[in-house]
Design a protein around this motif. Structure first.
Motif, PDB file in Angstrom:
ATOM      1  N   GLY A  70       6.850   2.438  10.135  1.00 18.90           N
ATOM      2  CA  GLY A  70       7.891   3.448  10.019  1.00 18.90           C
ATOM      3  C   GLY A  70       9.130   3.193  10.847  1.00 18.90           C
ATOM      4  O   GLY A  70      10.070   3.980  10.820  1.00 18.90           O
ATOM      5  N   GLU A  71       9.161   2.089  11.595  1.00 19.29           N
ATOM      6  CA  GLU A  71      10.303   1.772  12.442  1.00 19.29           C
ATOM      7  C   GLU A  71      11.047   0.554  11.901  1.00 19.29           C
ATOM      8  O   GLU A  71      10.430  -0.413  11.469  1.00 19.29           O
ATOM      9  CB  GLU A  71       9.838   1.463  13.875  1.00 19.29           C
ATOM     10  N   VAL A  72      12.397   0.585  11.976  1.00 24.22           N
ATOM     11  CA  VAL A  72      13.194  -0.567  11.568  1.00 24.22           C
ATOM     12  C   VAL A  72      12.979  -1.685  12.586  1.00 24.22           C
ATOM     13  O   VAL A  72      13.156  -1.478  13.792  1.00 24.22           O
ATOM     14  CB  VAL A  72      14.700  -0.212  11.485  1.00 24.22           C
ATOM     15  N   VAL A  73      12.557  -2.864  12.087  1.00 20.55           N
ATOM     16  CA  VAL A  73      12.323  -4.000  12.970  1.00 20.55           C
ATOM     17  C   VAL A  73      13.318  -5.135  12.734  1.00 20.55           C
ATOM     18  O   VAL A  73      13.430  -6.043  13.552  1.00 20.55           O
ATOM     19  CB  VAL A  73      10.874  -4.536  12.851  1.00 20.55           C
ATOM     20  N   SER A  74      14.042  -5.094  11.617  1.00 18.05           N
ATOM     21  CA  SER A  74      14.996  -6.159  11.336  1.00 18.05           C
ATOM     22  C   SER A  74      16.022  -5.709  10.294  1.00 18.05           C
ATOM     23  O   SER A  74      15.704  -4.933   9.391  1.00 18.05           O
ATOM     24  CB  SER A  74      14.264  -7.394  10.804  1.00 18.05           C
ATOM     25  N   GLY A 128       0.865  -1.176   0.000  1.00 20.49           N
ATOM     26  CA  GLY A 128       0.000   0.000   0.000  1.00 20.49           C
ATOM     27  C   GLY A 128       0.902   1.227   0.000  1.00 20.49           C
ATOM     28  O   GLY A 128       1.799   1.356  -0.828  1.00 20.49           O
ATOM     29  N   GLU A 129       0.693   2.119   0.953  1.00 25.52           N
ATOM     30  CA  GLU A 129       1.528   3.332   1.070  1.00 25.52           C
ATOM     31  C   GLU A 129       2.633   3.184   2.116  1.00 25.52           C
ATOM     32  O   GLU A 129       3.400   4.107   2.341  1.00 25.52           O
ATOM     33  CB  GLU A 129       0.644   4.534   1.416  1.00 25.52           C
ATOM     34  N   MET A 130       2.710   2.009   2.760  1.00 20.67           N
ATOM     35  CA  MET A 130       3.643   1.798   3.866  1.00 20.67           C
ATOM     36  C   MET A 130       4.954   1.178   3.379  1.00 20.67           C
ATOM     37  O   MET A 130       4.950   0.102   2.788  1.00 20.67           O
ATOM     38  CB  MET A 130       2.988   0.869   4.900  1.00 20.67           C
ATOM     39  N   LEU A 131       6.077   1.879   3.632  1.00 20.16           N
ATOM     40  CA  LEU A 131       7.396   1.335   3.321  1.00 20.16           C
ATOM     41  C   LEU A 131       7.626   0.120   4.208  1.00 20.16           C
ATOM     42  O   LEU A 131       7.480   0.207   5.441  1.00 20.16           O
ATOM     43  CB  LEU A 131       8.488   2.382   3.578  1.00 20.16           C
ATOM     44  N   ILE A 132       7.957  -1.044   3.592  1.00 19.27           N
ATOM     45  CA  ILE A 132       8.184  -2.251   4.382  1.00 19.27           C
ATOM     46  C   ILE A 132       9.634  -2.736   4.323  1.00 19.27           C
ATOM     47  O   ILE A 132      10.059  -3.506   5.168  1.00 19.27           O
ATOM     48  CB  ILE A 132       7.212  -3.395   3.989  1.00 19.27           C
ATOM     49  N   GLU A 133      10.387  -2.262   3.317  1.00 18.88           N
ATOM     50  CA  GLU A 133      11.793  -2.663   3.232  1.00 18.88           C
ATOM     51  C   GLU A 133      12.583  -1.650   2.414  1.00 18.88           C
ATOM     52  O   GLU A 133      12.099  -1.129   1.415  1.00 18.88           O
ATOM     53  CB  GLU A 133      11.919  -4.046   2.583  1.00 18.88           C
ATOM     54  N   LYS A 134      13.817  -1.384   2.872  1.00 18.60           N
ATOM     55  CA  LYS A 134      14.751  -0.524   2.133  1.00 18.60           C
ATOM     56  C   LYS A 134      16.106  -1.214   2.161  1.00 18.60           C
ATOM     57  O   LYS A 134      16.620  -1.539   3.228  1.00 18.60           O
ATOM     58  CB  LYS A 134      14.837   0.864   2.757  1.00 18.60           C
ATOM     59  N   THR A 135      16.645  -1.439   0.976  1.00 19.77           N
ATOM     60  CA  THR A 135      17.901  -2.170   0.850  1.00 19.77           C
ATOM     61  C   THR A 135      18.845  -1.419  -0.078  1.00 19.77           C
ATOM     62  O   THR A 135      18.416  -0.872  -1.089  1.00 19.77           O
ATOM     63  CB  THR A 135      17.630  -3.575   0.259  1.00 19.77           C
ATOM     64  N   GLU A 152      24.390  -6.662   0.622  1.00 21.50           N
ATOM     65  CA  GLU A 152      23.259  -5.759   0.789  1.00 21.50           C
ATOM     66  C   GLU A 152      23.143  -5.314   2.239  1.00 21.50           C
ATOM     67  O   GLU A 152      23.451  -6.056   3.160  1.00 21.50           O
ATOM     68  CB  GLU A 152      21.960  -6.428   0.345  1.00 21.50           C
ATOM     69  N   ASP A 153      22.716  -4.092   2.386  1.00 26.12           N
ATOM     70  CA  ASP A 153      22.380  -3.520   3.690  1.00 26.12           C
ATOM     71  C   ASP A 153      20.864  -3.388   3.671  1.00 26.12           C
ATOM     72  O   ASP A 153      20.322  -2.540   2.961  1.00 26.12           O
ATOM     73  CB  ASP A 153      23.056  -2.161   3.855  1.00 26.12           C
ATOM     74  N   THR A 154      20.171  -4.259   4.396  1.00 22.24           N
ATOM     75  CA  THR A 154      18.714  -4.305   4.315  1.00 22.24           C
ATOM     76  C   THR A 154      18.068  -3.961   5.652  1.00 22.24           C
ATOM     77  O   THR A 154      18.575  -4.329   6.705  1.00 22.24           O
ATOM     78  CB  THR A 154      18.241  -5.680   3.799  1.00 22.24           C
ATOM     79  N   LYS A 155      16.967  -3.248   5.553  1.00 22.86           N
ATOM     80  CA  LYS A 155      16.184  -2.874   6.734  1.00 22.86           C
ATOM     81  C   LYS A 155      14.709  -3.151   6.446  1.00 22.86           C
ATOM     82  O   LYS A 155      14.182  -2.700   5.434  1.00 22.86           O
ATOM     83  CB  LYS A 155      16.377  -1.399   7.072  1.00 22.86           C
ATOM     84  N   GLU A 156      14.072  -3.908   7.342  1.00 21.15           N
ATOM     85  CA  GLU A 156      12.634  -4.141   7.239  1.00 21.15           C
ATOM     86  C   GLU A 156      11.937  -3.193   8.212  1.00 21.15           C
ATOM     87  O   GLU A 156      12.431  -2.947   9.316  1.00 21.15           O
ATOM     88  CB  GLU A 156      12.301  -5.592   7.591  1.00 21.15           C
ATOM     89  N   TYR A 157      10.784  -2.680   7.775  1.00 22.97           N
ATOM     90  CA  TYR A 157      10.051  -1.679   8.550  1.00 22.97           C
ATOM     91  C   TYR A 157       8.657  -2.158   8.925  1.00 22.97           C
ATOM     92  O   TYR A 157       8.007  -2.879   8.162  1.00 22.97           O
ATOM     93  CB  TYR A 157       9.881  -0.395   7.720  1.00 22.97           C
ATOM     94  N   GLU A 158       8.209  -1.726  10.099  1.00 19.80           N
ATOM     95  CA  GLU A 158       6.814  -1.843  10.513  1.00 19.80           C
ATOM     96  C   GLU A 158       6.441  -0.505  11.127  1.00 19.80           C
ATOM     97  O   GLU A 158       7.129  -0.019  12.018  1.00 19.80           O
ATOM     98  CB  GLU A 158       6.629  -2.965  11.539  1.00 19.80           C
TER      99      GLU A 158
END
Length: 185
Positions: free
Chosen positions: A81-85, A49-56, A73-79
């Motif tokens: 708006g916060e990095v969760v993993s 949807g409109e929610m960012l869930i991952e930035k790599t 890769e430097d990967t960040k998963e979001y929930e």
């Protein structure tokens, strides 16, 4: 990086959509040295949807023969708006990780290779299946498409097909996220 099946020209953005998810893979003009190799930095983002869930940030380099190597890769998963993993992050030369191949210079049917090699964490593999697939995605219809099967020993039983077009690049997977646009800035 000018491999005909995986071109990475700075300023190019590949846009993928499928279901509620959208992905954008932007080739930046930034570089990162990994194991002494100058790598192109690709900014890859996923939304639900409109929610960012991952930035790599992915790091690629091409050798003299034309093979495109994946250096990590430097990967960040979001929930919310916060990095969760940051699970899945890896860098060649660190903790036993090695560079993998994203696209051989001259792929051959039956050829298999590691795309990522970080034991126990990132071990994606691919096999070239054919060069004669016909694929239709929102970006267009293509013939003589390179078809691969991708899997990881970390998820037994899981595999997916990916498609690449000479001169365009990765089409994604029409059953999941497929290419809808290629933008050049």
């Amino acid at each position: 990086v000018d491999n005909e099946y995986f071109p990475l020209k700075p300023g190019t953005t590949f846009v993928y959509e499928g279901g509620q998810e959208r992905g954008e893979m932007t080739v930046t003009s930034e570089t990162k040295k990994v194991m002494g190799v100058e790598c192109v930095v690709v900014d890859h983002r996923e939304w639900e949807g409109e929610m960012l869930i991952e930035k790599t940030y992915d790091w690629f380099a091409q050798d003299k023969e034309g093979t495109v190597w994946y250096f990590g890769e430097d990967t960040k998963e979001y929930e919310n708006g916060e990095v969760v993993s940051t699970k899945g992050s890896w860098e060649a030369g660190v903790d036993g990780a090695k560079a993998g191949i994203i696209m051989p210079a001259e792929p051959k049917v039956g050829q298999s290779y590691y795309q990522e090699y970080y034991p126990g964490e990132a071990m994606d593999k691919a096999r070239v299946l054919s060069f004669d697939a016909s694929v239709r995605v929102p970006h267009g219809s293509f013939d003589e498409v390179l078809e691969t099967k991708e899997w990881t020993p970390l998820q037994p039983g899981f595999s997916e097909k990916k498609y690449y077009v000479r001169g365009v690049g990765p089409l994604g997977n029409p059953g999941d996220q497929a290419l809808v646009d290629v933008k050049h800035s």
